[in-house]
Scaffold this active site. Structure first.
Site, PDB file in Angstrom:
ATOM      1  CE  LYS A 229      -0.244   0.073   5.099  1.00  0.00           C
ATOM      2  NZ  LYS A 229      -0.100   1.181   5.557  1.00  0.00           N
ATOM      3  CB  THR A 230       4.348   2.296   1.125  1.00  0.00           C
ATOM      4  OG1 THR A 230       3.470   1.821   2.668  1.00  0.00           O
ATOM      5  CG2 THR A 230       4.911   3.557   1.767  1.00  0.00           C
TER       6      THR A 230
ATOM      7  CG  ASP B 193      -1.006   4.707   4.803  1.00  0.00           C
ATOM      8  OD1 ASP B 193      -2.162   3.804   4.630  1.00  0.00           O
ATOM      9  OD2 ASP B 193       0.231   4.312   5.882  1.00  0.00           O
ATOM     10  CD  GLU B 194      -2.107   1.865   9.074  1.00  0.00           C
ATOM     11  OE1 GLU B 194      -3.483   1.327   8.198  1.00  0.00           O
ATOM     12  OE2 GLU B 194      -0.952   1.242   8.819  1.00  0.00           O
TER      13      GLU B 194
ATOM     14  CD  GLN C 263      -3.332  -4.696   7.925  1.00  0.00           C
ATOM     15  OE1 GLN C 263      -2.251  -4.494   9.238  1.00  0.00           O
ATOM     16  NE2 GLN C 263      -3.873  -4.999   7.283  1.00  0.00           N
TER      17      GLN C 263
ATOM     18  NE  ARG D 256       1.405  -7.326  11.005  1.00  0.00           N
ATOM     19  CZ  ARG D 256       0.616  -6.474   9.984  1.00  0.00           C
ATOM     20  NH1 ARG D 256       2.028  -5.745   9.806  1.00  0.00           N
ATOM     21  NH2 ARG D 256       0.545  -6.515   9.445  1.00  0.00           N
TER      22      ARG D 256
END
Length: 749
Positions: free
Chosen positions: A32-33, A221-222, A252, A613
């Site tokens: 996504k970044t 973002d997020e 998330q 993770r």
């Protein structure tokens, strides 16, 4: 077009999107970044959008810095004028520019959690709400929740004055006075950085129009972690031009407990009609086996958009599920597994390993095990560097130099180091300042006018005021590094700390580290926009950065050490090897989650975050018994494990459990088959309890103590509840302990 290289079809679709709202559902590890940075580059390079017309909002300072750096690298030049930062950083920038419209000046202080808690307690005392009966932390939390729901003090008080809940009634008494005290000190708390910009834009339409025109393209973002205040801020800026890209993962969303609203992402298409939706489901991080586990776990949630992670990394090691006897047994097994991985044929550095847990209290046994094994580790989210006493003292001086009205800072350091200003002198000063309508610092400068003060107190106050005024003038010209070095030297602070003994030496080293950080401080990285460098002093920007720093921002990725952290702190990170400890019912998920379906789904999302993770190997462990809050709990495996099919698992038991379990009384065990994990577990019968008064140890055997470490039993004496044991510890020598309080464990090989 370098920014489009190596993007998959879904990433390309999101990157090439130009005008109108778009929701990018980005699964864990899906890049996504890369999409966010590529789209900014595409807007600038292909559509000719000036960088200063773009606002990009992130959730950590680290993410903001990385985004700006990547964009500059792809474009070949810095995106001058573009605003990139966290919600809090951007809010602070807006408030610095327009604080006068809210009745404050631009040199305001930002109170962190510790400072706001001190103020809450002080206000409680002033309005007769006993801090010993009514927890200041609980009251601060209630006020924080209200602010993030955009409920101000007047509305909260009006709504809750007649409530039957005595706690809420007391909050209604504290909240307005807390807000007044903040304003009197020219200060905002952390929540104000989100809520007051909304107030600013809503109250001043011409200001809103200016920022809407400037920020023609907004990226967030997020997005799944936004609360009501953050949603309203974004809505105000983007509702008219609708050029809004939000990137997030509903699976998330793990911050509902602090006000985040998953409905913001689930209902995005209703809030911004006609929005394009792109799903990023290709994972570039984990093996397929790990992703299969994650997909199976999260599929049990109802509140989700739905997506399935996939990868080209087929297969991979199975997920190891470990059953241990207790937390020390669990920790020993994890330590041995870490040693095996680091010393294997294909050795891994310690930094490639993370141990995650649900609650901070679980770190104790893990730290003890790693320390005994000599394995380097770092704990993220323990005692924060900036919350240490000596660091808070230096920062209080800096805050007062920047903002002379900061009463909390004044009271903290007015007599540190000691300068003859006692509590009685401060009380006289406080009364005089209130009567004259001036700040405590101004009153200190006029101490000779306060007749009640003795000569020593008056002299100390004047000297303190002179020092602050001198450094305030210096701050307009000096770098923050020079300013801090000169301040610490002027105070002779290092000598005072060394005089405190060994602990003081550690504190002095921490101050030296703070100074080193100030010397290396790059104001351009702290600024949200380039014009900040001309608008604010280095001191302003440094204090702002310190106030906004998050736990995870202090993680040192270059340190070759095992990382210990809570699952919440692990979000956004990745490690080749991940252990998730404490997979027990009542601990993960927490018992209280069963009171509300939404809370249970959030706990499951947190487990999903933990699983994803891991890049190469995932370990899950649970302990049959665990000491929590001083008492033993007897546990069953987490119900979350039931979603994992047997073909994904490698089920193990520790040697200690294998040896010990059969010796437990039969009536203390009730075997049951897990519907998912496929291994037999034992649920203790409530009638059975361990009798700690029995002499479970014999002379000569090795034992472990939480504080003293390992040693050998040399003597056992007494009977029943007075049974005593003498242990010759390797590090501290012989200690005689009362067995029922000692919490000794056998030191298993």
């Amino acid at each position: 077009m370098r920014h489009l290289e190596r993007l998959n079809p879904e990433q390309l679709e999101a990157t090439r999107h130009f005008e109108g709202p778009i929701l990018v559902l980005a699964g864990a590890g899906s890049g996504k970044t890369r999409v966010l940075t590529a789209r900014v580059c595409h807007l600038i390079h292909e559509h000719g959008v000036p960088p200063d017309h773009i606002l990009a909002v992130t959730f950590t300072n680290k993410a903001a810095g990385e985004m700006r750096e990547r964009i500059g690298r792809l474009l070949g030049s810095d995106p001058a004028g573009m605003w990139v930062g966290t919600f809090h950083a951007i809010g602070a920038r807006l408030l610095r520019r327009h604080a006068d419209r809210l009745g404050l000046d631009r040199a305001f202080s930002i109170f962190d959690a510790e400072q706001s808690l001190r103020l809450i307690k002080s206000v409680q005392e002033s309005v007769d709400v006993d801090p010993k009966r009514w927890s200041p932390k609980a009251i601060r939390s209630e006020i924080s929740n209200a602010k993030n729901q955009l409920v101000d003090a007047a509305e909260f008080t009006s709504f809750n004055q007649g409530t039957m809940d005595p706690f809420v009634r007391n909050v209604a008494r504290v909240y307005p006075e807390y807000e007044k005290s903040l304003a009197d000190q020219n200060a905002f708390d952390f929540d104000d950085l989100l809520t007051r910009p909304v107030e600013l834009l809503e109250a001043h339409p011409e200001l809103l129009d200016r920022y809407r025109e400037r920020f023609a393209f907004v990226l967030v973002d997020e997005y799944q972690d936004t609360n009501k205040a953050q949603f309203r801020f974004i809505e105000l800026l983007a509702k008219s031009h609708r050029n809004l890209m939000v990137v997030g993962d509903d699976d998330q969303s793990i911050y509902g407990w602090r006000g985040a609203d998953i409905r913001n992402i689930l209902d995005f298409e209703q809030a911004f009609a006609g929005a394009n939706v792109v799903r990023l489901e290709r994972n570039y991080r984990s093996t397929q086996r790990i992703l299969d586990a994650a997909n199976r776990v999260i599929s049990e949630n109802v509140q989700r958009k739905g997506k399935t992670l996939r990868t080209e990394r087929a297969g991979g090691e199975p997920v190891t599920l470990l059953e241990a006897l207790d937390e020390n047994d669990e920790a020993r097994w994890i330590v041995k597994e870490i040693e095996a991985r680091v010393e294997s044929v294909a050795p891994l550095p310690y930094r490639s390993i993370a141990v995650l847990y649900r609650t901070n209290a679980q770190a104790r046994a893990l730290e003890d095990g790693l320390r005994r094994a000599g394995i380097p580790y770092q704990v993220v989210g323990s005692v924060r560097f900036y919350e240490r006493r000596e660091i808070q003292d230096v920062l209080a001086y800096l805050r007062l130099i920047s903002n002379p009205r900061d009463r909390v800072a004044f009271e903290r350091v007015v007599n540190y180091p000691r300068r003859g200003v006692g509590l009685t002198s401060i009380e006289h000063l406080r009364r005089w300042a209130e009567a004259e309508g001036v700040s405590l610092l101004e009153a200190a400068a006029r101490a000779d006018d306060i007749l009640e003060l003795r000569a020593g107190g008056s002299r100390g106050l004047r000297g303190f005021a002179d020092l602050i005024q001198r450094f305030s003038a210096r701050a307009t010209q000096a770098t923050i590094g020079d300013l801090m070095e000169e301040l610490v030297e002027d105070l002779d602070l290092v000598r005072h700390l060394h005089d405190e003994g060994p602990e003081g030496e550690d504190r002095a080293r921490n101050v030296a580290e703070l100074i080193a950080g100030a010397v290396d401080f790059d104001a351009s990285l702290a600024a949200v926009a380039d014009e900040d460098l001309d608008t604010f002093t280095e001191l302003d920007l440094f204090l702002q950065q310190v106030a906004l720093v998050a736990d995870v921002d202090r993680l040192d990725p270059d340190a070759d050490s095992v990382t210990l952290m809570t699952l919440h702190n692990a979000k956004g990170l990745e490690f080749p090897i991940v252990f998730i400890a404490g997979m027990e019912e009542g601990l993960f998920p927490l018992s209280r989650a069963y009171d509300e379906p939404d809370a249970l789904e959030e706990e499951r999302r947190l487990f999903y975050v933990g699983i994803t993770r891991a890049e190469d190997k995932l370990f899950l462990s649970w302990a049959r018994q665990r000491r929590r809050a001083g008492d033993f709990t007897y546990n069953t495996a987490s119900s979350f494990l039931e979603a994992l099919p047997p073909e994904l698992l490698d089920v193990r038991r520790t040697e200690r459990l294998t040896v010990t379990a059969p010796s437990m009384p039969h009536r203390g065990r009730r075997a049951y088959e897990s519907s998912g994990a496929g291994n037999t577990r034992y649920e203790p019968d409530p009638e059975y309890s361990m009798n700690q008064d029995l002499p479970r140890f014999v002379k000569g055997e090795r034992v472990v103590h939480d504080t003293f470490g390992s040693g050998a039993v040399v003597e056992i004496s007494g009977f029943g509840r007075d049974l005593k044991i003498t242990v010759d510890f390797d590090d501290v020598g012989p200690k005689k302990l009362v067995l029922r309080y000692a919490s000794l464990e056998k030191d298993w090989p």
